[in-house]
Write a protein that holds these residues in place. Structure first.
Motif, mmCIF file in Angstrom:
data_model
loop_
_atom_site.group_PDB
_atom_site.id
_atom_site.type_symbol
_atom_site.label_atom_id
_atom_site.label_comp_id
_atom_site.label_asym_id
_atom_site.label_seq_id
_atom_site.Cartn_x
_atom_site.Cartn_y
_atom_site.Cartn_z
ATOM 1 N N GLY A 1 -11.405 40.421 -32.791
ATOM 2 C CA GLY A 1 -10.499 39.383 -32.743
ATOM 3 C C GLY A 1 -10.344 38.384 -33.745
ATOM 4 O O GLY A 1 -9.273 37.905 -34.090
ATOM 5 N N ALA A 2 -11.469 38.252 -34.354
ATOM 6 C CA ALA A 2 -11.151 37.445 -35.636
ATOM 7 C C ALA A 2 -10.582 38.121 -36.594
ATOM 8 O O ALA A 2 -9.807 37.602 -37.295
ATOM 9 N N LYS A 3 -10.878 39.439 -36.876
ATOM 10 C CA LYS A 3 -10.134 40.032 -37.915
ATOM 11 C C LYS A 3 -8.502 40.013 -37.626
ATOM 12 O O LYS A 3 -7.698 40.052 -38.514
ATOM 13 N N GLN A 4 -8.279 40.296 -36.315
ATOM 14 C CA GLN A 4 -6.734 40.323 -35.904
ATOM 15 C C GLN A 4 -6.213 38.836 -36.272
ATOM 16 O O GLN A 4 -5.186 38.829 -36.717
ATOM 17 N N LYS A 5 -6.848 37.667 -36.005
ATOM 18 C CA LYS A 5 -6.319 36.627 -36.447
ATOM 19 C C LYS A 5 -6.333 36.460 -37.800
ATOM 20 O O LYS A 5 -5.164 35.501 -38.338
ATOM 21 N N ILE A 6 -7.226 36.764 -38.634
ATOM 22 C CA ILE A 6 -7.099 36.769 -40.062
ATOM 23 C C ILE A 6 -5.865 37.364 -40.455
ATOM 24 O O ILE A 6 -5.102 36.856 -41.569
ATOM 25 N N LEU A 7 -5.501 38.548 -39.908
ATOM 26 C CA LEU A 7 -4.474 39.456 -40.453
ATOM 27 C C LEU A 7 -3.170 38.777 -39.747
ATOM 28 O O LEU A 7 -1.981 38.846 -40.593
ATOM 29 N N LYS A 8 -2.988 38.123 -38.948
ATOM 30 C CA LYS A 8 -1.858 37.544 -38.263
ATOM 31 C C LYS A 8 -1.618 36.159 -38.982
ATOM 32 O O LYS A 8 -0.541 35.863 -39.402
ATOM 33 N N PHE A 9 -2.716 35.374 -39.211
ATOM 34 C CA PHE A 9 -2.313 34.201 -39.992
ATOM 35 C C PHE A 9 -3.202 34.007 -41.408
ATOM 36 O O PHE A 9 -4.171 32.913 -41.528
ATOM 37 N N PRO A 10 -2.929 34.860 -42.292
ATOM 38 C CA PRO A 10 -3.848 34.704 -43.583
ATOM 39 C C PRO A 10 -3.714 33.507 -44.424
ATOM 40 O O PRO A 10 -4.782 32.979 -44.758
ATOM 41 N N ALA A 11 -2.715 32.865 -44.433
ATOM 42 C CA ALA A 11 -2.656 31.617 -45.032
ATOM 43 C C ALA A 11 -3.384 30.395 -44.175
ATOM 44 O O ALA A 11 -3.698 29.542 -44.990
ATOM 45 N N ILE A 12 -3.579 30.507 -43.116
ATOM 46 C CA ILE A 12 -4.146 29.404 -42.445
ATOM 47 C C ILE A 12 -5.729 29.998 -42.564
ATOM 48 O O ILE A 12 -6.671 29.068 -42.668
ATOM 49 N N MET A 13 -5.934 31.293 -41.945
ATOM 50 C CA MET A 13 -7.397 31.581 -41.865
ATOM 51 C C MET A 13 -8.227 31.693 -43.300
ATOM 52 O O MET A 13 -9.565 31.385 -43.133
ATOM 53 N N ASP A 14 -7.354 32.219 -44.375
ATOM 54 C CA ASP A 14 -8.506 32.533 -45.503
ATOM 55 C C ASP A 14 -8.998 31.174 -46.142
ATOM 56 O O ASP A 14 -10.205 31.206 -46.420
ATOM 57 N N PRO A 15 -8.213 30.028 -46.154
ATOM 58 C CA PRO A 15 -8.912 28.907 -46.456
ATOM 59 C C PRO A 15 -10.031 28.334 -45.543
ATOM 60 O O PRO A 15 -11.063 27.916 -46.034
ATOM 61 N N VAL A 16 -10.026 28.740 -44.292
ATOM 62 C CA VAL A 16 -11.006 28.395 -43.151
ATOM 63 C C VAL A 16 -12.368 29.328 -43.766
ATOM 64 O O VAL A 16 -13.753 28.652 -43.711
ATOM 65 N N LEU A 17 -12.403 30.374 -44.147
ATOM 66 C CA LEU A 17 -13.174 31.474 -44.501
ATOM 67 C C LEU A 17 -13.805 30.855 -45.770
ATOM 68 O O LEU A 17 -15.140 30.907 -45.999
ATOM 69 N N ASP A 18 -13.056 30.460 -46.813
ATOM 70 C CA ASP A 18 -13.605 29.855 -48.037
ATOM 71 C C ASP A 18 -14.251 28.745 -47.801
ATOM 72 O O ASP A 18 -15.205 28.343 -48.464
ATOM 73 N N SER A 19 -13.834 27.834 -46.759
ATOM 74 C CA SER A 19 -14.660 26.758 -46.352
ATOM 75 C C SER A 19 -16.058 26.916 -45.924
ATOM 76 O O SER A 19 -16.947 26.525 -46.125
ATOM 77 N N ILE A 20 -16.019 28.025 -44.819
ATOM 78 C CA ILE A 20 -17.370 28.495 -44.432
ATOM 79 C C ILE A 20 -18.243 28.900 -45.521
ATOM 80 O O ILE A 20 -19.437 28.699 -45.287
ATOM 81 N N ASP A 21 -17.689 29.574 -46.232
ATOM 82 C CA ASP A 21 -18.354 30.149 -47.492
ATOM 83 C C ASP A 21 -19.000 28.993 -48.423
ATOM 84 O O ASP A 21 -20.094 28.919 -48.800
#
Length: 241
Positions: free
Chosen positions: A94-114
């Motif tokens: 589910g998380a991967k699907q959301k990342i693929l669907k909204f990369p411009a939104i989700m990639d910064p979230v993953l960067d912040s988690i890192d």
């Protein structure tokens, strides 16, 4: 979800370690078999859980690479099981699907988690040299920010939100641990946290139908115990099984 700091919990009153220890070869074998068990349960696991369970302590996982942390403090926590079952494979998909669907939104979230993981690592590695109480508010803030981010990527659950609200009412800070979607959460306990506060939080969590234990993180990995080191209750359970 592939960037994380993992620490192994230690049960309160952990059994005494026997004099004999596993060799590195034996630990490697244990880790490899534990990883096969993870594959049965999770499909394509990271290898983090079996590694930290085998060697103990803490480690950093990023992009498939596992790096042990040389020194970490012993931290007190509440470990709470919401008793809500979940599938790691479903949550990851589910998380991967959301990342693929909204990369411009989700990639910064993953960067912040890192970035949260890196900041947490810096704090944990600094604490043994300078055990200042000022580190705990920083860890609490990181807990809160991380929990919000994990909700964004789809790892949250109403049971975990409730857990966080209950502990927050007692001035404590919590986050999910593991895959999320239910499962378990951890609550950081400062060294000066009142035992009355802890007991009140545990009582309220149990009233929600959760199970709750006081424990520590940053513990040793797999250990070999002699039967004489087991308390009567544990020994009886083993003999009955």
């Amino acid at each position: 979800m592939d960037k994380d700091i993992q620490l192994r919990p230690r049960e309160a009153g952990e059994l005494k370690e026997a004099a004999s220890r596993w060799t590195e070869e034996e630990l490697t074998l244990i880790n490899s078999w534990a990883f096969q068990g993870e594959r049965v349960i999770h499909g394509n696991p990271s290898g983090v859980d079996n590694a930290v369970g085998t060697w103990g302590g803490a480690l950093r996982y990023q992009s498939g690479k596992i790096t042990p942390l040389k020194r970490v403090p012993m931290l007190k926590i509440l470990l709470t099981n919401t008793k809500v079952p979940r599938s790691t494979k479903v949550l990851v998909a589910g998380a991967k699907q959301k990342i693929l669907k909204f990369p411009a939104i989700m990639d910064p979230v993953l960067d912040s988690i890192d970035a949260i993981s890196q900041e947490c690592q810096s704090v944990l590695e600094a604490m043994p040299e300078n055990p200042s109480p000022e580190y705990y508010p920083v860890l609490e803030e990181l807990f809160d920010i991380n929990q919000h981010h994990l909700n964004v990527i789809g790892a949250g659950h109403p049971s975990l939100d409730r857990l966080c609200r209950v502990t927050a009412s007692h001035g404590l800070h919590s986050k999910l641990t593991g895959a999320g979607g239910g499962g378990c959460g951890i609550t950081l306990l400062r060294p000066d946290t009142s035992p009355l506060t802890v007991e009140a939080a545990k009582r309220d969590l149990c009233a929600c139908g959760f199970e709750c234990w006081e424990t520590n993180i940053g513990a040793p990995g797999v250990t070999l115990h002699s039967s004489s080191s087991l308390n009567a209750k544990v020994l009886h359970a083993l003999l009955e099984s």
